[in-house]
Design an enzyme around this catalytic site. Structure first.
Site, PDB file in Angstrom:
ATOM      1  N   ASP A  30       0.965  -1.147  -0.131  1.00  0.00           N
ATOM      2  CA  ASP A  30       0.014   0.078   0.106  1.00  0.00           C
ATOM      3  C   ASP A  30       0.839   1.338  -0.139  1.00  0.00           C
ATOM      4  O   ASP A  30       1.830   1.235   0.791  1.00  0.00           O
ATOM      5  CB  ASP A  30      -0.955  -0.052   1.136  1.00  0.00           C
ATOM      6  CG  ASP A  30      -2.050   1.157   1.130  1.00  0.00           C
ATOM      7  OD1 ASP A  30      -3.247   0.427   0.993  1.00  0.00           O
ATOM      8  OD2 ASP A  30      -1.856   2.314   0.992  1.00  0.00           O
ATOM      9  N   ILE A  31       0.527   2.187  -0.813  1.00  0.00           N
ATOM     10  CA  ILE A  31       1.269   3.512  -0.971  1.00  0.00           C
ATOM     11  C   ILE A  31       1.483   4.252   0.396  1.00  0.00           C
ATOM     12  O   ILE A  31       2.308   5.145   0.618  1.00  0.00           O
ATOM     13  CB  ILE A  31       0.778   4.290  -2.137  1.00  0.00           C
ATOM     14  CG1 ILE A  31       1.905   5.149  -2.735  1.00  0.00           C
ATOM     15  CG2 ILE A  31      -0.517   5.005  -1.712  1.00  0.00           C
ATOM     16  CD1 ILE A  31       1.445   5.513  -4.057  1.00  0.00           C
ATOM     17  N   ASN A  87     -13.134  -3.047   2.254  1.00  0.00           N
ATOM     18  CA  ASN A  87     -14.147  -2.005   2.589  1.00  0.00           C
ATOM     19  C   ASN A  87     -14.978  -1.998   1.209  1.00  0.00           C
ATOM     20  O   ASN A  87     -14.594  -1.919   0.243  1.00  0.00           O
ATOM     21  CB  ASN A  87     -13.263  -0.612   2.498  1.00  0.00           C
ATOM     22  CG  ASN A  87     -12.413  -0.438   3.883  1.00  0.00           C
ATOM     23  OD1 ASN A  87     -13.002  -0.951   5.030  1.00  0.00           O
ATOM     24  ND2 ASN A  87     -11.016   0.187   3.805  1.00  0.00           N
ATOM     25  N   GLY A  93     -15.809   3.546   3.743  1.00  0.00           N
ATOM     26  CA  GLY A  93     -14.207   4.084   3.581  1.00  0.00           C
ATOM     27  C   GLY A  93     -13.785   3.752   2.257  1.00  0.00           C
ATOM     28  O   GLY A  93     -12.592   3.924   2.049  1.00  0.00           O
ATOM     29  N   HIS A 100     -10.189  -4.982  -3.504  1.00  0.00           N
ATOM     30  CA  HIS A 100      -8.825  -5.139  -3.073  1.00  0.00           C
ATOM     31  C   HIS A 100      -9.185  -5.606  -1.502  1.00  0.00           C
ATOM     32  O   HIS A 100      -9.959  -5.047  -1.104  1.00  0.00           O
ATOM     33  CB  HIS A 100      -8.152  -3.916  -3.009  1.00  0.00           C
ATOM     34  CG  HIS A 100      -8.449  -2.655  -2.430  1.00  0.00           C
ATOM     35  ND1 HIS A 100      -9.496  -2.006  -3.214  1.00  0.00           N
ATOM     36  CD2 HIS A 100      -8.492  -2.055  -1.334  1.00  0.00           C
ATOM     37  CE1 HIS A 100      -9.934  -0.969  -2.602  1.00  0.00           C
ATOM     38  NE2 HIS A 100      -9.486  -0.895  -1.299  1.00  0.00           N
ATOM     39  N   HIS A 102      -7.054  -5.850   2.022  1.00  0.00           N
ATOM     40  CA  HIS A 102      -5.966  -5.293   2.846  1.00  0.00           C
ATOM     41  C   HIS A 102      -5.393  -6.276   3.613  1.00  0.00           C
ATOM     42  O   HIS A 102      -6.312  -6.921   4.382  1.00  0.00           O
ATOM     43  CB  HIS A 102      -6.358  -4.145   3.459  1.00  0.00           C
ATOM     44  CG  HIS A 102      -6.917  -2.821   2.999  1.00  0.00           C
ATOM     45  ND1 HIS A 102      -6.180  -1.762   2.774  1.00  0.00           N
ATOM     46  CD2 HIS A 102      -8.129  -2.809   2.480  1.00  0.00           C
ATOM     47  CE1 HIS A 102      -7.204  -0.683   2.279  1.00  0.00           C
ATOM     48  NE2 HIS A 102      -8.056  -1.153   2.193  1.00  0.00           N
TER      49      HIS A 102
HETATM   50  P1  5GP Z   1      -9.853   1.578   0.420  1.00  0.00           P
HETATM   51  O1  5GP Z   1      -9.755   2.893   0.962  1.00  0.00           O
HETATM   52  O2  5GP Z   1     -10.381   1.816  -1.042  1.00  0.00           O
HETATM   53  O3  5GP Z   1     -10.173   0.422   1.099  1.00  0.00           O
HETATM   54  O4  5GP Z   1      -8.116   1.379   0.187  1.00  0.00           O
HETATM   55  C1  5GP Z   1      -7.428   2.006  -0.840  1.00  0.00           C
HETATM   56  C2  5GP Z   1      -6.078   1.927  -0.771  1.00  0.00           C
HETATM   57  O5  5GP Z   1      -5.511   1.849  -1.768  1.00  0.00           O
HETATM   58  C3  5GP Z   1      -5.518   2.667   0.425  1.00  0.00           C
HETATM   59  O6  5GP Z   1      -4.918   2.472   1.354  1.00  0.00           O
HETATM   60  C4  5GP Z   1      -4.259   3.669  -0.404  1.00  0.00           C
HETATM   61  O7  5GP Z   1      -3.239   3.905   0.419  1.00  0.00           O
HETATM   62  C5  5GP Z   1      -4.064   2.724  -1.383  1.00  0.00           C
HETATM   63  N1  5GP Z   1      -3.606   3.344  -2.638  1.00  0.00           N
HETATM   64  C6  5GP Z   1      -4.416   4.172  -3.559  1.00  0.00           C
HETATM   65  N2  5GP Z   1      -3.577   4.542  -4.673  1.00  0.00           N
HETATM   66  C7  5GP Z   1      -2.645   3.738  -4.603  1.00  0.00           C
HETATM   67  C8  5GP Z   1      -1.457   3.792  -5.490  1.00  0.00           C
HETATM   68  O8  5GP Z   1      -1.588   4.311  -6.715  1.00  0.00           O
HETATM   69  N3  5GP Z   1      -0.684   2.489  -5.217  1.00  0.00           N
HETATM   70  C9  5GP Z   1      -0.639   2.054  -4.226  1.00  0.00           C
HETATM   71  N4  5GP Z   1       0.338   1.143  -4.004  1.00  0.00           N
HETATM   72  N5  5GP Z   1      -1.706   2.003  -3.364  1.00  0.00           N
HETATM   73  C10 5GP Z   1      -2.688   3.183  -3.477  1.00  0.00           C
END
Ligand code: 5GP
Ligand code: ZN
Length: 114
Positions: A30-31, A87, A93, A100, A102
């Site tokens: 995760d970034i 999520n 959120g 995806h 986590h």
């Molecule tokens: P969500 O909030 O949709 O459950 O999780 C999205 C996740 O994707 C977040 O934890 C965010 O930091 C990660 N994320 C968003 N854009 C990128 C990206 O371009 N590269 C990577 N490696 N992670 C990303």
């Protein structure tokens, strides 16, 4: 290809720190990590969220959990524990609309989540 950030990550069109890959799945760091281990596991095939999962994806979902377990074990998290989550929608959120999971570990986590 759908204009989707995680489709592009899984296809290698957007750079990421790859953790694991199979024909169907891609795992990457995760970034914006929220724990010492914060890996995202995605199906290469575009699906918007868990709401898109049907019986057709049952085997694939099992493979996602097994990949998460393998990564967690590889990082020595099996004793301390870890969390696998997805999520779905705005109250949860969800910010990227490509399914995806986590994988979080390496620190104690709260319950209930914030
Ligand atoms: P969500 O909030 O949709 O459950 O999780 C999205 C996740 O994707 C977040 O934890 C965010 O930091 C990660 N994320 C968003 N854009 C990128 C990206 O371009 N590269 C990577 N490696 N992670 C990303
Ligand atoms: Zn996608």
């Amino acid at each position: 290809m759908v204009d989707c950030i995680f489709c592009k990550v899984a296809a290698g069109l957007i750079p990421s720190q790859k953790v694991a890959e199979t024909e169907e799945l891609f795992a990457f760091e995760d970034i914006n990590p929220q724990a010492p281990t914060h890996v995202l596991i995605v199906p290469k095939k575009h699906m918007s969220s868990s709401l898109d999962i049907t019986a057709h994806e049952a085997e694939l979902m099992g493979k996602i959990i097994m990949m998460a377990n393998d990564i967690a074990i590889d990082r020595g998290l099996e004793k301390s524990g870890f969390r696998i989550l997805t999520n779905t929608g705005s109250h949860a959120g969800q910010s990227v609309f490509h399914l995806h999971f986590h994988l979080l570990g390496g620190r104690r986590m709260e319950w209930p989540p914030g």
